[in-house]
Design an enzyme around this catalytic site. Structure first.
Site, PDB file in Angstrom:
ATOM      1  N   ASP A 258       0.871  -1.163   0.000  1.00 42.83           N
ATOM      2  CA  ASP A 258       0.000   0.000   0.000  1.00 42.83           C
ATOM      3  C   ASP A 258       0.917   1.225   0.000  1.00 42.83           C
ATOM      4  OD1 ASP A 258      -2.121   1.715  -0.035  1.00 42.83           O
ATOM      5  OD2 ASP A 258      -3.189   0.794   1.644  1.00 42.83           O
TER       6      ASP A 258
HETATM    7  C1  BGC Z   1      -5.004   3.287  -0.158  1.00 45.90           C
HETATM    8  C2  BGC Z   1      -5.092   2.273  -1.268  1.00 45.90           C
HETATM    9  C3  BGC Z   1      -4.896   2.937  -2.610  1.00 45.90           C
HETATM   10  C4  BGC Z   1      -3.565   3.666  -2.615  1.00 45.90           C
HETATM   11  C5  BGC Z   1      -3.257   4.372  -3.922  1.00 45.90           C
HETATM   12  C6  BGC Z   1      -3.756   4.148  -0.276  1.00 45.90           C
HETATM   13  O1  BGC Z   1      -3.838   5.223   0.597  1.00 45.90           O
HETATM   14  O2  BGC Z   1      -5.038   2.642   1.078  1.00 45.90           O
HETATM   15  O3  BGC Z   1      -6.330   1.628  -1.224  1.00 45.90           O
HETATM   16  O4  BGC Z   1      -4.957   1.996  -3.648  1.00 45.90           O
HETATM   17  O5  BGC Z   1      -3.578   4.639  -1.578  1.00 45.90           O
HETATM   18  O6  BGC Z   1      -4.123   5.416  -4.159  1.00 45.90           O
END
Ligand code: BGC
Length: 749
Positions: A258
């Site tokens: 993540d």
């Molecule tokens: C989120 C993810 C997301 C990623 C990219 C993170 O803050 O938890 O779900 O895919 O950002 O935007």
């Protein structure tokens, strides 16, 4: 209650069965040839971000970059390569699909497939290889900031939908990235929290949607979550990423952290992380140095590169000159969004107010800011820049603008998400302005209400209230909606309430004040049209709750047990308590842990959602699986093909179902399993089969449902394996977890 194992159990153990064989393995020979030509630097280049949503290929060898896109409910707008600002393009406007809880409320794996297909079509139009979704964490707490993105509190329902979403995406040329693996069940402190969980609950409740999407749909990508599980960050969690995901389930694809969720070099790469996003702090030069210093073998690097290349070779890259040629949102996808929205709307109460009676061109007062709110974006996290979003008010005007006089009043001031902290003076000023505005809006709403034949109160949360990065403090309707509706009821009690929320709300006030009550979710591009179709009776409502609506928040398991919220305030109190007690007994020790803001103690174990309420015999506002229609159904003749079943058998159940009312509608029969004389503890009942059946008035159908006995196993913490509990079972066929209509006992031997 299920026996709880020691807290810091090593979560190893392998199921005796062979892992599934991923189609990705077919590329391995070809990959041998590619890897043999690569330098260490080229390999490491693939293991971290190239841009905010891109990881590198190998240009020299004709291997394209991997391009990612959020997900999970619409393809995110085009952004700066290395920033979060939109580029302001015109043709990157996408279809906003109903969010996770809405999809789950359809209880339709078929629609989940269409949804995935629609997402993939739009991803390809935009040149994306991998969708950052589906988001399939279990909805553990009603206040969870991302409940609207996730599917359900139930692992079986979540699994059925995540499998089909995954197939829909991957059958159409794009990879999924299942997220967030695993136990990312709260947004408060998501980047620091350590989830302490017993292995049985983890295996039976939290992991099944991931496992199913890997084993049954061959998911190509997965996103380790921000949090820790039993002491290890998810992005360097050997047990989750190597032992369970790869060795047991046969996952052959790539994991991408993540965003900002990587914490180390050596452990990450060894323990199963393929790509650090969106930076190269750990898996860049530091990794090259670690290899040179002998801390990481080149075999490990080769393996991680291989896993990425498998996905790269399975997904055909879209040449840059073919991407972004057309508008992202297309009619075929908008139609899918409409279908999902139509079948997601849950009717909770109806004292005959619905469908709306339009014969005498009534005056309809639409009251509530949610009637005009856009739900595709707002708050933190991935939003969808929609080509269009039909709001509830627009939907009503589209469908019945000529059959009723529609008058709108905003009613309350909606919550608006803003960045950064505000000074006390600013907050004070805004508070006073809001109060004045509220007085004005209330007055207007009451005037409009007094003159109307029917009131449609359209309230609920919005995307500023339900947001990534933080949980809600409570589940009350925001912006003083309860107060407003009480006042409206005094001037005109003819109220139909529609809540556009993605997560549970406290319904004590609105339920009493309304003649009819519906949830219509964050329901996508076509949400307003779908809602209007349901309200006027063009379609019979057929959504079913994917989560329990508690009478009050404090009844829900993590709250009732004091496991959530964790808070610093209490930490001191408990620290004192422990210090004063010579021998710290376990409960106190547990309580202390639960009050540390960075420890989430899951002592409710498997008793999540209805499993808790049913086992503890607690009243709920509306049970899991609940939803009314405009017709009536009769259930009869529950039969099974046998009386006794062996551990490899499949229980085949048949039930006769008849639409005994006057309109066509879909019914969602649900089969729960109750163990009569088990050898281990179980929740009171668990969902193990369901289907969605369209029936015309007077029509009957015999439906069959299957439950493989293997699906009734439990995770045996002693053996560290799945075990059979061959006991007598009561099959319970019902319309929700709270209303069982037919029962039949069978035996497992
Ligand atoms: C989120 C993810 C997301 C990623 C990219 C993170 O803050 O938890 O779900 O895919 O950002 O935007």
């Amino acid at each position: 209650m299920i026996a709880f194992a020691a807290i810091a159990i090593p979560l190893t153990g392998f199921s005796a069965e062979k892992p599934h064989q991923s189609a990705l393995l077919q590329f391995d020979k070809q990959i041998d040839g590619i890897i043999s030509q690569m330098t260490l630097e080229e390999k490491v280049e693939m293991l971290h971000a190239k841009h905010m949503f891109v990881s590198a290929g190998i240009e020299r060898l004709g291997i394209a970059d991997m391009i990612f896109a959020d997900g999970p409910f619409g393809i995110r707008e085009e952004m700066q390569p290395d920033g979060w600002m939109g580029l302001g393009w015109e043709n990157d406007k996408a279809t906003f699909f109903p969010t996770g809880s809405a999809l789950a409320a359809t209880w339709s794996p078929e629609l989940a497939y269409q949804y995935g297909k629609g997402m993939a079509k739009e991803a390809r139009l935009r040149g994306k290889d991998m969708i950052l979704g589906p988001a399939i964490n279990i909805q553990r707490i009603p206040t969870g900031g991302r409940t609207y993105e996730y599917l359900s509190e139930d692992p079986f329902l979540s699994s059925k939908l995540s499998v089909q979403y995954t197939k829909g995406v991957q059958d159409n040329g794009v990879a999924v990235c299942l997220k967030h693996f695993a136990l990312n069940n709260q947004e408060n402190n998501r980047g620091t929290v350590n989830v302490i969980i017993g292995e049985r609950a983890m295996r039976e409740i939290y992991l099944p949607p991931f496992r199913a999407a890997v084993e049954e749909a061959d998911a190509y990508g997965i996103m380790p979550a921000y949090n820790k599980v039993n002491g290890w960050w998810c992005a360097e969690n050997d047990i989750l990423l190597n032992k369970i995901l790869r060795d047991e389930w046969g996952f052959a694809g790539m994991s991408i952290s993540d965003w900002g969720g990587t914490h180390s070099t050596v452990n990450s790469v060894k323990h199963g992380l393929n790509v650090e996003m969106p930076s190269k702090q750990y898996l860049g030069q530091a990794l090259i140095d670690s290899v040179k210093a002998g801390k990481v073998s080149e075999e490990i690097i080769n393996l991680r590169v291989r896993e990425i290349l498998r996905v790269r070779l399975a997904i055909k890259p879209i040449p840059a000159n073919e991407a972004n040629e057309e508008m992202t949102s297309q009619p075929a996808q908008q139609k899918i969004a409409y279908e999902v929205a139509c079948k997601s709307i849950v009717l909770l109460k109806n004292d005959g107010a619905l469908p709306l009676k339009l014969k005498n061109k009534p005056v309809i007062a639409v009251i509530g800011a949610n009637a005009t709110q856009i739900m595709g974006s707002g708050g933190l996290g991935a939003g969808v820049k929609t080509l269009y979003e039909v709001t509830p008010l627009e939907g009503l005007k589209n469908r019945i603008g000529d059959k009723a006089e529609i008058v709108y009043a905003q009613g309350y001031v909606p919550v608006v998400f803003t960045w950064g902290r505000k000074s006390p003076e600013q907050l004070d000023k805004e508070g006073r302005e809001k109060e004045l505005k509220t007085v004005e809006l209330t007055k207007e709403a009451l005037e409009v209400a007094a003159k109307a034949d029917i009131i449609l109160f359209i309230g609920g949360d919005n995307r500023s209230v339900e947001t990534e990065g933080s949980d809600r403090k409570d589940i009350f309707l925001p912006s003083g909606q309860d107060e407003l509706i009480k006042k409206i009821a005094e001037v005109n009690p003819n109220i139909v309430t529609i809540l556009t929320s993605g997560a549970p709300n406290d319904l004590n006030v609105v339920k009493t004040a309304s003649k009819a009550l519906l949830i219509s979710w964050f329901n996508g591009t076509e949400g307003g049209n779908a809602l209007a179709d349901v309200l006027v009776g063009n379609i019979s409502p057929s959504g079913r709750l994917p989560f329990t609506l508690p009478v009050k928040l404090e009844d829900s398991p993590a709250y009732a047990l004091g496991n959530y919220p964790q808070g610093k305030k209490n930490a001191d109190v408990f620290a004192k308590l422990v210090a004063e007690t010579e021998a710290v007994e376990k409960p106190k020790e547990d309580a202390l842990k639960s009050k540390d803001p960075n420890t989430a103690y899951y002592s409710e174990e498997s008793l999540v959602g209805y499993r808790w309420f049913d086992t503890k015999n607690l009243p709920v506002m509306y049970p899991f699986g609940y939803g009314l229609t405009y017709t009536t159904f009769e259930y009869a003749n529950l039969k099974t093909d046998k009386k006794k079943y062996g551990k490899n058998d499949v229980i085949t159940i048949s039930v006769e179902l008849k639409n005994t009312g006057k309109v066509a509608a879909d019914e969602v029969p649900q089969v729960y399993v109750h163990r009569i004389n088990p050898s281990v503890e179980w929740p009171e009942k668990e969902l193990k089969a369901f289907t969605r059946v369209p029936l015309n008035p007077g029509e009957s159908k015999t439906i069959t449902l299957e439950i493989p006995v293997k699906n009734l196993q439990y995770w045996n913490e002693k053996r560290k394996a799945w075990s059979d509990d061959l006991c007598n079972i009561e099959l319970q066929v019902g319309v929700s977890s709270g209303e069982i209509i037919l029962k039949k006992e069978i035996a497992l031997r």
